[in-house]
Motif scaffolding. Structure first.
Motif, PDB file in Angstrom:
ATOM      1  N   GLU A  54       0.526   7.416  -6.315  1.00 23.83           N
ATOM      2  CA  GLU A  54      -0.617   8.323  -6.433  1.00 23.83           C
ATOM      3  C   GLU A  54      -0.219   9.745  -6.070  1.00 23.83           C
ATOM      4  O   GLU A  54      -0.636  10.711  -6.722  1.00 23.83           O
ATOM      5  CB  GLU A  54      -1.756   7.843  -5.551  1.00 23.83           C
ATOM      6  CG  GLU A  54      -2.423   6.591  -6.067  1.00 23.83           C
ATOM      7  CD  GLU A  54      -3.464   6.048  -5.107  1.00 23.83           C
ATOM      8  OE1 GLU A  54      -3.599   6.567  -3.976  1.00 23.83           O
ATOM      9  OE2 GLU A  54      -4.157   5.089  -5.500  1.00 23.83           O
ATOM     10  N   GLY A  55       0.585   9.881  -5.030  1.00 20.55           N
ATOM     11  CA  GLY A  55       1.058  11.208  -4.636  1.00 20.55           C
ATOM     12  C   GLY A  55       1.908  11.845  -5.716  1.00 20.55           C
ATOM     13  O   GLY A  55       1.785  13.041  -6.011  1.00 20.55           O
TER      14      GLY A  55
ATOM     15  N   ARG B 167       1.827   2.126  -3.493  1.00 23.66           N
ATOM     16  CA  ARG B 167       0.675   2.658  -4.227  1.00 23.66           C
ATOM     17  C   ARG B 167       0.424   4.114  -3.861  1.00 23.66           C
ATOM     18  O   ARG B 167       0.170   4.955  -4.720  1.00 23.66           O
ATOM     19  CB  ARG B 167      -0.564   1.809  -3.933  1.00 23.66           C
ATOM     20  CG  ARG B 167      -1.706   2.121  -4.876  1.00 23.66           C
ATOM     21  CD  ARG B 167      -2.895   1.241  -4.641  1.00 23.66           C
ATOM     22  NE  ARG B 167      -3.882   2.100  -4.021  1.00 23.66           N
ATOM     23  CZ  ARG B 167      -4.864   1.687  -3.277  1.00 23.66           C
ATOM     24  NH1 ARG B 167      -5.012   0.421  -3.008  1.00 23.66           N
ATOM     25  NH2 ARG B 167      -5.722   2.529  -2.778  1.00 23.66           N
ATOM     26  N   TYR B 168       0.506   4.444  -2.588  1.00 25.55           N
ATOM     27  CA  TYR B 168       0.278   5.820  -2.157  1.00 25.55           C
ATOM     28  C   TYR B 168       1.364   6.756  -2.673  1.00 25.55           C
ATOM     29  O   TYR B 168       1.090   7.902  -3.020  1.00 25.55           O
ATOM     30  CB  TYR B 168       0.186   5.907  -0.633  1.00 25.55           C
ATOM     31  CG  TYR B 168      -1.065   5.261  -0.065  1.00 25.55           C
ATOM     32  CD1 TYR B 168      -2.307   5.550  -0.605  1.00 25.55           C
ATOM     33  CD2 TYR B 168      -0.989   4.378   1.002  1.00 25.55           C
ATOM     34  CE1 TYR B 168      -3.461   4.958  -0.103  1.00 25.55           C
ATOM     35  CE2 TYR B 168      -2.134   3.787   1.516  1.00 25.55           C
ATOM     36  CZ  TYR B 168      -3.372   4.076   0.959  1.00 25.55           C
ATOM     37  OH  TYR B 168      -4.497   3.504   1.452  1.00 25.55           O
ATOM     38  N   LYS B 169       2.605   6.269  -2.732  1.00 23.50           N
ATOM     39  CA  LYS B 169       3.689   7.094  -3.273  1.00 23.50           C
ATOM     40  C   LYS B 169       3.445   7.385  -4.747  1.00 23.50           C
ATOM     41  O   LYS B 169       3.647   8.501  -5.210  1.00 23.50           O
ATOM     42  CB  LYS B 169       5.036   6.387  -3.088  1.00 23.50           C
ATOM     43  CG  LYS B 169       5.568   6.453  -1.686  1.00 23.50           C
ATOM     44  CD  LYS B 169       6.943   5.823  -1.614  1.00 23.50           C
ATOM     45  CE  LYS B 169       7.493   5.875  -0.199  1.00 23.50           C
ATOM     46  NZ  LYS B 169       8.828   5.272  -0.119  1.00 23.50           N
TER      47      LYS B 169
ATOM     48  N   ASN C 275       0.812  -1.211   0.000  1.00 21.31           N
ATOM     49  CA  ASN C 275       0.000   0.000   0.000  1.00 21.31           C
ATOM     50  C   ASN C 275       0.848   1.264   0.000  1.00 21.31           C
ATOM     51  O   ASN C 275       0.456   2.271  -0.567  1.00 21.31           O
ATOM     52  CB  ASN C 275      -0.941   0.003   1.200  1.00 21.31           C
ATOM     53  CG  ASN C 275      -2.107  -0.941   1.012  1.00 21.31           C
ATOM     54  OD1 ASN C 275      -2.431  -1.284  -0.120  1.00 21.31           O
ATOM     55  ND2 ASN C 275      -2.720  -1.360   2.097  1.00 21.31           N
ATOM     56  N   ILE C 276       2.014   1.208   0.624  1.00 14.67           N
ATOM     57  CA  ILE C 276       2.877   2.387   0.674  1.00 14.67           C
ATOM     58  C   ILE C 276       3.366   2.743  -0.725  1.00 14.67           C
ATOM     59  O   ILE C 276       3.384   3.913  -1.102  1.00 14.67           O
ATOM     60  CB  ILE C 276       4.056   2.145   1.645  1.00 14.67           C
ATOM     61  CG1 ILE C 276       3.530   2.022   3.073  1.00 14.67           C
ATOM     62  CG2 ILE C 276       5.066   3.275   1.544  1.00 14.67           C
ATOM     63  CD1 ILE C 276       4.567   1.653   4.096  1.00 14.67           C
TER      64      ILE C 276
END
Length: 116
Positions: A9-10, A5-7, A2-3
């Motif tokens: 997206e950011g 993926r969030y990076k 998940n980390i």
């Protein structure tokens, strides 16, 4: 997982914001030329070109029996009266920057701000 993926997206959000800012800046630079005239056309043909530095109140005969009254004041122009049924052209407000338009579709009248 998940980390990562969030990076991603950011990073995508930052890239989109940077591109948007660059496009906004480019738009401001392109249309920053001083506006000095308004070109009024009816049915695609230019009928009047007026100086924005001289206050005026002009009645333009549009397509058919339609008319539009343009008011030029303090380097700005707007439609003060129109015979079209919806009067949307009157609600467009004042325009003053190069590239801005006032349009009355039923009367086929368009005023375009032009620069040097």
């Amino acid at each position: 997982m998940n980390i990562k993926r969030y990076k991603k997206e950011g990073l995508l959000i930052v890239i989109i914001l940077l591109i948007s800012g660059a496009l906004l800046l480019a738009n401001r630079i392109i249309f920053s030329k001083p506006a000095n005239q308004v070109e009024i056309s009816v049915n695609g043909e230019v009928v009047r070109t007026l100086d924005l530095n001289q206050d005026a109140d002009i009645l333009i005969e549009g397509y058919g029996d339609g008319t539009n009254r343009f008011v030029i004041q303090d380097g700005k122009v707007h439609v003060s009266e129109a015979t079209c049924p919806d009067k949307l052209c009157m609600h467009q407000g004042w325009v003053q920057r190069t590239g801005e338009n006032l349009v009355c579709l039923p009367n086929r009248v368009m005023a375009r701000i032009i620069g040097e």
